[in-house]
Design a protein around this motif. Structure first.
Motif, PDB file in Angstrom:
ATOM      1  N   ALA A 109       0.831  -1.204   0.000  1.00  0.00           N
ATOM      2  CA  ALA A 109       0.000   0.000   0.000  1.00  0.00           C
ATOM      3  C   ALA A 109       0.870   1.261   0.000  1.00  0.00           C
ATOM      4  CB  ALA A 109      -0.929  -0.007   1.213  1.00  0.00           C
ATOM      5  N   GLU A 110       1.921   1.259   0.820  1.00  0.00           N
ATOM      6  CA  GLU A 110       2.815   2.416   0.860  1.00  0.00           C
ATOM      7  C   GLU A 110       3.520   2.611  -0.483  1.00  0.00           C
ATOM      8  OE1 GLU A 110       5.415   1.747   4.127  1.00  0.00           O
ATOM      9  OE2 GLU A 110       3.909   2.238   5.649  1.00  0.00           O
ATOM     10  N   ALA A 111       3.964   1.497  -1.088  1.00  0.00           N
ATOM     11  CA  ALA A 111       4.630   1.599  -2.390  1.00  0.00           C
ATOM     12  C   ALA A 111       3.663   2.106  -3.449  1.00  0.00           C
ATOM     13  CB  ALA A 111       5.194   0.240  -2.796  1.00  0.00           C
ATOM     14  N   ALA A 112       2.409   1.613  -3.413  1.00  0.00           N
ATOM     15  CA  ALA A 112       1.414   2.072  -4.380  1.00  0.00           C
ATOM     16  C   ALA A 112       1.122   3.555  -4.181  1.00  0.00           C
ATOM     17  CB  ALA A 112       0.136   1.245  -4.243  1.00  0.00           C
ATOM     18  N   ALA A 113       0.993   3.972  -2.911  1.00  0.00           N
ATOM     19  CA  ALA A 113       0.729   5.383  -2.634  1.00  0.00           C
ATOM     20  C   ALA A 113       1.905   6.253  -3.093  1.00  0.00           C
ATOM     21  CB  ALA A 113       0.466   5.588  -1.143  1.00  0.00           C
ATOM     22  N   ALA A 114       3.127   5.786  -2.821  1.00  0.00           N
ATOM     23  CA  ALA A 114       4.308   6.542  -3.241  1.00  0.00           C
ATOM     24  C   ALA A 114       4.383   6.612  -4.765  1.00  0.00           C
ATOM     25  CB  ALA A 114       5.571   5.894  -2.673  1.00  0.00           C
ATOM     26  N   ALA A 115       4.093   5.485  -5.428  1.00  0.00           N
ATOM     27  CA  ALA A 115       4.121   5.474  -6.889  1.00  0.00           C
ATOM     28  C   ALA A 115       3.052   6.399  -7.462  1.00  0.00           C
ATOM     29  CB  ALA A 115       3.921   4.048  -7.403  1.00  0.00           C
ATOM     30  N   GLN A 116       1.858   6.381  -6.863  1.00  0.00           N
ATOM     31  CA  GLN A 116       0.783   7.266  -7.323  1.00  0.00           C
ATOM     32  C   GLN A 116       1.153   8.729  -7.118  1.00  0.00           C
ATOM     33  OE1 GLN A 116      -1.993   6.273  -8.954  1.00  0.00           O
ATOM     34  NE2 GLN A 116      -2.354   8.449  -9.290  1.00  0.00           N
ATOM     35  N   ALA A 117       1.738   9.027  -5.943  1.00  0.00           N
ATOM     36  CA  ALA A 117       2.152  10.405  -5.677  1.00  0.00           C
ATOM     37  C   ALA A 117       3.221  10.846  -6.672  1.00  0.00           C
ATOM     38  CB  ALA A 117       2.665  10.527  -4.241  1.00  0.00           C
ATOM     39  N   ARG A 118       4.173   9.946  -6.947  1.00  0.00           N
ATOM     40  CA  ARG A 118       5.236  10.269  -7.912  1.00  0.00           C
ATOM     41  C   ARG A 118       4.655  10.467  -9.310  1.00  0.00           C
ATOM     42  NH1 ARG A 118       9.722  12.832  -8.734  1.00  0.00           N
ATOM     43  NH2 ARG A 118      11.109  11.842 -10.237  1.00  0.00           N
ATOM     44  N   THR A 123       3.058  13.943 -13.642  1.00  0.00           N
ATOM     45  CA  THR A 123       1.995  14.423 -14.524  1.00  0.00           C
ATOM     46  C   THR A 123       1.795  15.930 -14.362  1.00  0.00           C
ATOM     47  OG1 THR A 123       0.901  12.275 -14.341  1.00  0.00           O
ATOM     48  CG2 THR A 123      -0.426  14.110 -15.123  1.00  0.00           C
ATOM     49  N   GLN A 124       1.810  16.401 -13.103  1.00  0.00           N
ATOM     50  CA  GLN A 124       1.626  17.831 -12.860  1.00  0.00           C
ATOM     51  C   GLN A 124       2.780  18.631 -13.474  1.00  0.00           C
ATOM     52  OE1 GLN A 124       1.226  18.818  -8.755  1.00  0.00           O
ATOM     53  NE2 GLN A 124       0.959  21.004  -9.122  1.00  0.00           N
ATOM     54  N   ARG A 125       4.010  18.122 -13.281  1.00  0.00           N
ATOM     55  CA  ARG A 125       5.157  18.837 -13.855  1.00  0.00           C
ATOM     56  C   ARG A 125       5.087  18.849 -15.386  1.00  0.00           C
ATOM     57  NH1 ARG A 125      10.348  16.829 -10.244  1.00  0.00           N
ATOM     58  NH2 ARG A 125       9.723  17.837  -8.307  1.00  0.00           N
ATOM     59  N   ALA A 126       4.702  17.699 -15.954  1.00  0.00           N
ATOM     60  CA  ALA A 126       4.594  17.639 -17.408  1.00  0.00           C
ATOM     61  C   ALA A 126       3.507  18.588 -17.901  1.00  0.00           C
ATOM     62  CB  ALA A 126       4.298  16.204 -17.847  1.00  0.00           C
ATOM     63  N   THR A 127       2.376  18.613 -17.169  1.00  0.00           N
ATOM     64  CA  THR A 127       1.285  19.522 -17.556  1.00  0.00           C
ATOM     65  C   THR A 127       1.738  20.971 -17.466  1.00  0.00           C
ATOM     66  OG1 THR A 127      -0.322  17.908 -16.727  1.00  0.00           O
ATOM     67  CG2 THR A 127      -1.099  20.159 -17.047  1.00  0.00           C
ATOM     68  N   GLU A 128       2.433  21.298 -16.370  1.00  0.00           N
ATOM     69  CA  GLU A 128       2.933  22.670 -16.213  1.00  0.00           C
ATOM     70  C   GLU A 128       3.940  23.008 -17.304  1.00  0.00           C
ATOM     71  OE1 GLU A 128       4.468  22.793 -12.277  1.00  0.00           O
ATOM     72  OE2 GLU A 128       2.491  22.866 -11.314  1.00  0.00           O
ATOM     73  N   ALA A 129       4.816  22.048 -17.616  1.00  0.00           N
ATOM     74  CA  ALA A 129       5.813  22.298 -18.668  1.00  0.00           C
ATOM     75  C   ALA A 129       5.130  22.491 -20.017  1.00  0.00           C
ATOM     76  CB  ALA A 129       6.807  21.142 -18.728  1.00  0.00           C
TER      77      ALA A 129
END
Length: 198
Positions: A109-118, A123-129
């Motif tokens: 669960a922690e790995a999935a949450a970390a992967a989702q956050a990453r 995605t946010q950085r790519a969208t901003e770029a």
């Protein structure tokens, strides 16, 4: 063989045969004395020895029974301890398995949450770029279009000013519009006056 003869043989008395042979009360008394001596010997040495041996045998048997019972009890206790140890080991193993499953689920669960956050961050950085690149491209295009529009307008003005015929037409049109505007302005009050006189 009579009891008198048996007594005589047991006592080893050579006169026992004679006394028995003569018969009578003497023989009976001797037989009783011999029997009493025999009983006394048995009672004095043989019976205690037999009783002692029997007592020792009984003690050995009792001890063996007690040892057997103690061994059985120890065996039962050992079996119970073994069963308890096996049950505790199984319970501990089950607990360890449950803990391992819980830790595994938590790690996943922690790995999935970390992967989702990453992934969200990427995605946010790519969208901003992409948005920044789009804005930059739009501004660049706007600047290029403005430059091109100014250049085109300048070129058209130069071309128009350089062409005499076009200049004359522009001047004539301008003058014609001015004259038309003046004539319209002069005729408008007369028309309005005539309208009022009518």
């Amino acid at each position: 063989m009579t009891s008198a003869e048996l007594t005589g043989q047991l006592t080893g008395s050579p006169t026992g045969d004679l006394l028995l042979a003569s018969g009578g009360t003497k023989g009976l008394v001797i037989e009783l004395i011999g029997f009493a001596v025999l009983v006394a010997i048995l009672a004095r040495w043989i019976v205690p020895l037999i009783l002692k041996m029997m007592s020792q045998a009984q003690e050995r048997i009792a001890k063996q029974l007690a040892d057997s019972e103690a061994a059985g009890q120890k065996l039962a206790e050992a079996q119970a301890a073994y069963d308890n140890a096996v049950a505790e080991a199984r319970a501990e193993a089950e607990k360890l398995r449950a803990d391992a499953r819980a830790q595994n689920e938590q790690i996943v669960a922690e790995a999935a949450a970390a992967a989702q956050a990453r992934a969200d961050e990427i995605t946010q950085r790519a969208t901003e770029a992409l948005e920044a690149e789009r804005i930059s491209a739009v501004r660049s295009l706007q600047a290029e279009i403005a430059t091109m529009a100014v250049d085109l307008a300048e070129q058209q003005v130069r071309t128009a000013l350089q062409d005499d015929a076009v200049q004359r037409r522009v001047i004539d049109r301008f003058l014609g519009e001015l004259e038309g505007g003046i004539s319209n302005a002069g005729s408008a009050p007369a028309g309005s006056t005539g309208g009022r006189s009518a």
